[in-house]
Design an enzyme around this catalytic site. Structure first.
Site, mmCIF file in Angstrom:
data_model
loop_
_atom_site.group_PDB
_atom_site.id
_atom_site.type_symbol
_atom_site.label_atom_id
_atom_site.label_comp_id
_atom_site.label_asym_id
_atom_site.label_seq_id
_atom_site.Cartn_x
_atom_site.Cartn_y
_atom_site.Cartn_z
ATOM 1 N N HIS A 1 17.667 -75.114 63.676
ATOM 2 C CA HIS A 1 18.648 -74.088 63.899
ATOM 3 C C HIS A 1 19.793 -73.748 62.866
ATOM 4 C CE1 HIS A 1 20.383 -70.574 66.145
ATOM 5 N NE2 HIS A 1 21.491 -71.258 66.226
ATOM 6 N N ASP B 1 22.846 -71.644 61.701
ATOM 7 C CA ASP B 1 23.740 -70.510 61.532
ATOM 8 C C ASP B 1 23.910 -69.818 60.111
ATOM 9 O OD1 ASP B 1 23.702 -70.633 64.666
ATOM 10 O OD2 ASP B 1 25.388 -72.160 64.612
ATOM 11 N N ASP C 1 19.780 -68.704 70.122
ATOM 12 C CA ASP C 1 21.106 -68.974 70.442
ATOM 13 C C ASP C 1 21.814 -67.591 70.072
ATOM 14 O OD1 ASP C 1 23.728 -70.131 70.520
ATOM 15 O OD2 ASP C 1 23.895 -70.663 68.250
ATOM 16 N N HIS D 1 24.848 -63.903 64.737
ATOM 17 C CA HIS D 1 25.389 -64.219 66.248
ATOM 18 C C HIS D 1 26.551 -65.248 66.370
ATOM 19 C CE1 HIS D 1 22.336 -67.670 65.977
ATOM 20 N NE2 HIS D 1 23.397 -68.194 66.223
#
Ligand code: ZN
Length: 1022
Positions: free
Chosen positions: A260, A262, A372, A577
């Site tokens: 993951h 970001d 997420d 996000h």
């Protein structure tokens, strides 16, 4: 096994095995102490420090100065390039040789000008494998470069992870040497670790745990760390245990490598590019060694970055995508926030993402991938289905603070009834490590036992990147089918979802939004990002419509395809996000605001070009362009021929243009100053404004109906203490409501600003504290059914939350909030924990509280946080968290909200249209003096909103128009174009025409049928 009876002391046997592989205790005599053999220093280590992120070719040309292990360098966000020369001793023939590199920061190894592997101590990657088995043919003298970013996996928070970054952090290399790596020791350590964990994680109630205990104990008996010839026997014992198989009914775990990453968070966008490089090249190295290893990877933007910055790596990725090991997932441009982007923005996230994956990899994702985010709009299922996606993977709802979500695998039904098969990995993480505990939890925590027998395990370091390690793969490989644990297979999202779907008869359905009961401050934090998003969504909407109209009416007009795509991609990027929610560091905020400025300035030129094509260049009489699909009759600011600013009341048709004529309103706006109040009236309603700017009364004249609750004041500013438990920028907690204080100190009482018949306005200033003030202009326009509040706040607070309240004379158990392409209801009471957990909710341009035949709507032009409790409607305005951005929201803010009392339902009262009008200003242009008003499209049903008109992707002279049903009703509507439309087809959101469904065209227009909240797209050939 040895014949001697084994004592039944679980604790001593277990700890004995643990100490045998400990990296802290007894390493002089235990197995862990044998992991590395001989070592040898580097030939040389030198470094070059750069304040910027530069390319390899630029870096390798610099002067490198000698560097000693232990020397410090920095500061934060700089890059230290190392030149490493090494010589592998000939005597290591037959050995596996590693460069052991332990340092702070995140590193990339470059060899022969190519990135070859990431090294990050936090991500358990401290070895670069020089050779698996040294031969005489291999080069023994090697030069490598190590590019070391002066930031950790999670940025550089000062004191805690989410604190604002420490700008002066120092970094060092603690170890840089050649070592012989004993692979057989590593393999045996993994056996031991898995067995020890089985003992611990199955617990004392499972006999299988005791079998593991006696197995691992016997292995310690057999294994002599100083004698590798004793290893195979221990290894065999372990594998005998691992190979005792499960029965057929056992739960199956679909393991997928993941990272993951970001797109920006505690580090800036630019660093993410390098994080992608480091994480993904490492995943490729693992694929070379593990042909069964699968790595899932989302976010087209990150692929685009890698394609640009690491073209060599990108072609390796393409190779492994073809092999099915590197799997692009998700189909969106970035993993966006699931609440705040507009409906059209959501569509574009998928359109840009799916088109990118199709172009670069020939892949159309079948699953939406958003592990997420801070909540999920009830329109996501319909939008997914429009892109051919029926599967959804996420995880975040396990963070709910109040109510445990009741499912892991279920059908999620959206606002319009569209369903998607949804899976939350029951291990409640998107960054697992292949450990026994995660496998055990995956089975135990599965809330759909008996209904769903398959689960995802996403393994690999995440959030800041890093991804999987060889050890994680080895762990999972050990226990593929081991009695007592779930079965484990390396898998892909498609395989998991296909199996879940094939066995879905008993699955439950969850209808409506997936609301996250946490992080509710993110609807408000970083107000300038929210404003940038809303304004740029509006601007791109208008550019596309004006350009489409120009395309249809002017043969020479060129639709700005490339430029629009570039601007859309910037907007979509900022919807990531952790960016649009405002949960990012100040560096990211600066980048985001700059991107909005880029969109505004380039967008203004595009809009001007299109408006000139619709009107006339420079000369001519003033006119206005209306991008909305209904007639508007509004007061606008104009400039006359002498450049004098003034007001005019204009009437302009649906999606069209009209000259500015000097028309008189049916009723003039009057502003009357009385002793303690100012009374404003426009024939629709009368507002009585107190000296402090609050509303004493708001009377709807025709119905003689008061909107403000008895004894209360509307437009009441209130301030709250806003100290969450941990996640500062993210969370506003329920207890903040107990600290409510009205803002009452008047610095400048209400005074009249304008009163010219078309517009009446008054202004005032309030003191929030000795550092912060609110200045507001209350504006009443002729013919306008809402009262506008143009607000400026100078904001210098710390952990305070500013809101504005309207206590209204309406009683209803539910309030309505606009979401993407529709609206939904949420309770106004706090009956159950599910109700009061929604004390702060999100909505888009409007919220409404209605009882039968009367209601009040609260509109806004850039806010997203609301609450309606009992009869008090509240709009959230500004927060002031201090981490991860120490200066979040400090400074001057501008925003507008409006209050609109109405009779009938909000649908019949045109609340939806009014909220659009507030957000989409009529745009000025010039036209020949004699040009008549012109409309490009009209829609016959008030319930249907024509949201988007754009040039079709890859087709010139074709438009895509997108409409949606906004009232929640089943209706027929006729779309009437005045552009020369030759053919009309229904199409999906990818803009593929459905050749079985030509749209019915008659002389009246195109006939369309809508279900509640249905989105309909048409492909029109001009
Ligand atoms: Zn994230």
């Amino acid at each position: 096994m040895s014949r001697q009876a084994v004592l039944k002391n679980r604790r001593t046997l277990l700890e004995r095995a643990e100490k045998f592989i400990s990296d802290i205790y007894f390493t002089d005599c235990n197995l862990r102490g044998r992991l590395y053999g001989d070592s040898c220093p580097l030939e040389s280590l030198s470094s070059f420090l750069s304040s910027k992120r530069i390319s390899f070719s630029e870096a390798s040309k610099q002067n490198f100065a000698p560097h000693k292990v232990g020397d410090t360098f920095g500061p934060t966000w700089w890059t230290c390039w190392f030149k490493v020369t090494l010589k592998i001793p000939k005597s290591w023939r037959g050995k596996e040789v590693h460069l052991l590199w332990e340092s702070d920061g995140e590193a990339m190894v470059w060899r022969d000008g190519q990135p070859v592997q990431g090294l990050t101590k936090e991500g358990e990657k401290t070895s670069y494998i020089l050779t698996d088995c040294l031969t005489d043919e291999e080069p023994q003298s090697i030069t490598l470069y190590v590019e070391l970013a002066c930031n950790g996996l999670f940025g550089a928070g000062k004191g805690s992870m989410i604190a604002a970054p420490d700008p002066n952090r120092k970094f060092s290399v603690q170890k840089a040497e050649l070592v012989v790596f004993n692979r057989d020791v590593q393999e045996l350590l993994t056996d031991f670790e898995m067995l020890v964990d089985i003992v611990k994680d199955l617990g004392e109630g499972e006999q299988r745990g005791y079998q593991a205990l006696y197995t691992v104990n016997e292995m310690v008996n057999i294994c002599d760390p100083s004698d590798p010839s004793s290893f195979p026997k221990a290894h065999t014992l372990a594998h005998k245990f691992f190979n005792q198989h499960n029965g057929q009914s056992q739960h199956t775990v679909h393991a997928m490598g993941h990272c993951h990453l970001d797109t920006a968070w505690l580090w800036p966008y630019e660093e993410t590019i390098r994080k992608c490089g480091r994480s993904w090249v490492t995943a490729i190295r693992l694929m070379e060694k593990n042909p069964e290893f699968v790595f899932t990877c989302s976010q087209a933007q990150q692929f685009q970055w890698v394609k640009t910055w690491y073209p060599g790596l990108f072609s390796q990725i393409q190779h492994y995508v073809k092999k099915g090991q590197f799997i692009p997932v998700g189909g969106t441009w970035v993993e966006m926030d699931g609440n705040l982007p507009s409906g059209e923005s959501m569509v574009r996230q998928f359109l840009e993402g799916q088109r990118f994956f199709q172009k670069e990899f020939g892949i159309c994702c079948k699953e939406f991938w958003l592990p997420d985010t801070f909540g999920y709009s009830a329109q996501i299922p319909q939008i997914m289905q429009g892109f051919g996606m029926s599967f959804f993977l996420t995880q975040k709802l396990s963070w709910n603070l109040v109510n445990a979500f009741p499912h892991n695998t279920f059908f999620w039904e959206g606002l319009d009834g569209s369903q998607v098969l949804t899976h939350f990995p029951p291990g409640d993480s998107y960054g697992m490590e292949g450990k026994v505990k995660e496998l055990v939890n995956t089975v135990r925590n599965n809330k759909d036992k008996g209904r769903a027998n398959y689960s995802a395990v996403l393994f690999g370091f995440g959030d800041g990147g890093g991804g999987p390690t060889q050890l994680m793969i080895d762990r999972l490989q050990r226990v593929q089918d081991t009695d007592g644990l779930p079965k484990v297979q390396m898998s892909s999202p498609l395989r998991l979802f296909s199996q879940l779907q094939a066995d879905s008869a008993l699955l439950c359905t969850w209808s409506g939004e997936l609301f996250l009961e946490l992080h509710n401050g993110t609807y408000t934090t970083e107000a300038k990002i929210k404003r940038g998003n809303r304004q740029c969504e509006t601007l791109l909407h208008d550019i596309e419509i004006a350009s489409s109209l120009a395309l249809g009416s002017d043969n020479t007009f060129k639709y700005p395809v490339e430029k629009l795509q570039e601007l859309w991609r910037l907007l979509l990027l900022n919807q990531f996000h952790d960016v649009i929610p405002g949960s990012c560091i100040e560096l990211v905020v600066e980048d985001a605001l700059k991107y909005y400025e880029d969109i505004r300035s380039a967008g203004a030129r595009l809009l001007q070009d299109a408006c000139e094509a619709l009107g006339s260049k420079g000369s001519g009489s003033p006119a206005v362009f209306n991008s909305l699909p209904w007639e508007r009759n509004e007061v606008v600011q104009i400039q006359d021929d002498r450049g004098q600013a003034g007001l005019a009341l204009v009437r302009v048709p649906s999606i069209g243009v009209a000259p500015v004529k000097d028309t008189k309103p049916a009723t003039q706006v009057s502003v009357t100053v009385q002793t303690d109040t100012v009374v404003m009236e426009n024939g629709i309603f009368r507002a009585v404004v107190n000296k402090d700017g609050s509303l004493a009364s708001l009377l709807l004249l025709n119905a003689n109906r008061e909107a403000i609750s008895d004894g209360c004041h509307g437009n009441q500013f209130v301030i709250f203490d806003d100290v969450p438990l941990y996640w500062d920028a993210w969370d506003v907690m329920d207890y903040h409501l107990q600290t409510r204080k009205p803002v009452v100190e008047v610095e400048q009482p209400v005074g009249v600003v304008s009163s010219d018949g078309l517009r009446g306005s008054v202004s005032f200033t309030l003191r929030i504290s000795d550092k912060s003030t609110i200045t507001q202009e209350i504006v009443m326009d002729a013919m306008c059914p809402y009262l506008k509040f143009n607000t400026q706040v100078n904001w210098a607070e710390s952990h305070k939350f500013l809101k504005v309240e309207f206590p209204v004379r309406v009683r209803s158990p539910n309030a309505t909030y606009e979401i993407q392409f529709g609206h939904l209801q949420r309770p106004t009471h706090w009956n159950t924990s599910w109700d009061w957990a929604r004390f702060e909710v999100w909505g888009h341009k409007w919220a409404d509280l209605s009882e039968h035949n009367f209601g009040v709507a609260l509109l806004n032009d850039c806010k997203y946080g609301y609450s309606v409790h009992k009869n008090v409607m509240t709009l959230s305005l500004l927060r002031s968290p201090k981490s991860p951005d120490a200066n979040a929201d400090m400074g001057t803010h501008q925003f507008t909200y409006a209050i609109m009392p109405h009779t009938g339902s909000f649908q019949d009262a045109s609340v939806i249209q009014c909220a659009y009008n507030l957000n989409f200003p009529l745009r000025p242009l010039r036209r020949p003096a004699d040009a008549a008003p012109w409309s490009a499209f009209t829609v016959s049903a008030a319930a249907v909103v024509l949201e988007t008109i754009k040039q079709a992707e890859d087709r010139k002279k074709a438009l895509v128009v997108r409409l949606y049903e906004s009232h929640g009703s089943t209706v027929n509507a006729t779309l009437c174009p005045s552009l020369p439309v030759r053919e009309a087809w229904h199409c999906d959101l990818m803009e593929n025409p459905d050749l079985t469904r030509p749209a019915l065209m008659t002389s009246e227009g195109i006939t369309l049928n809508f279900n509640p909240f249905q989105i309909v797209s048409l492909l029109l050939t001009l």
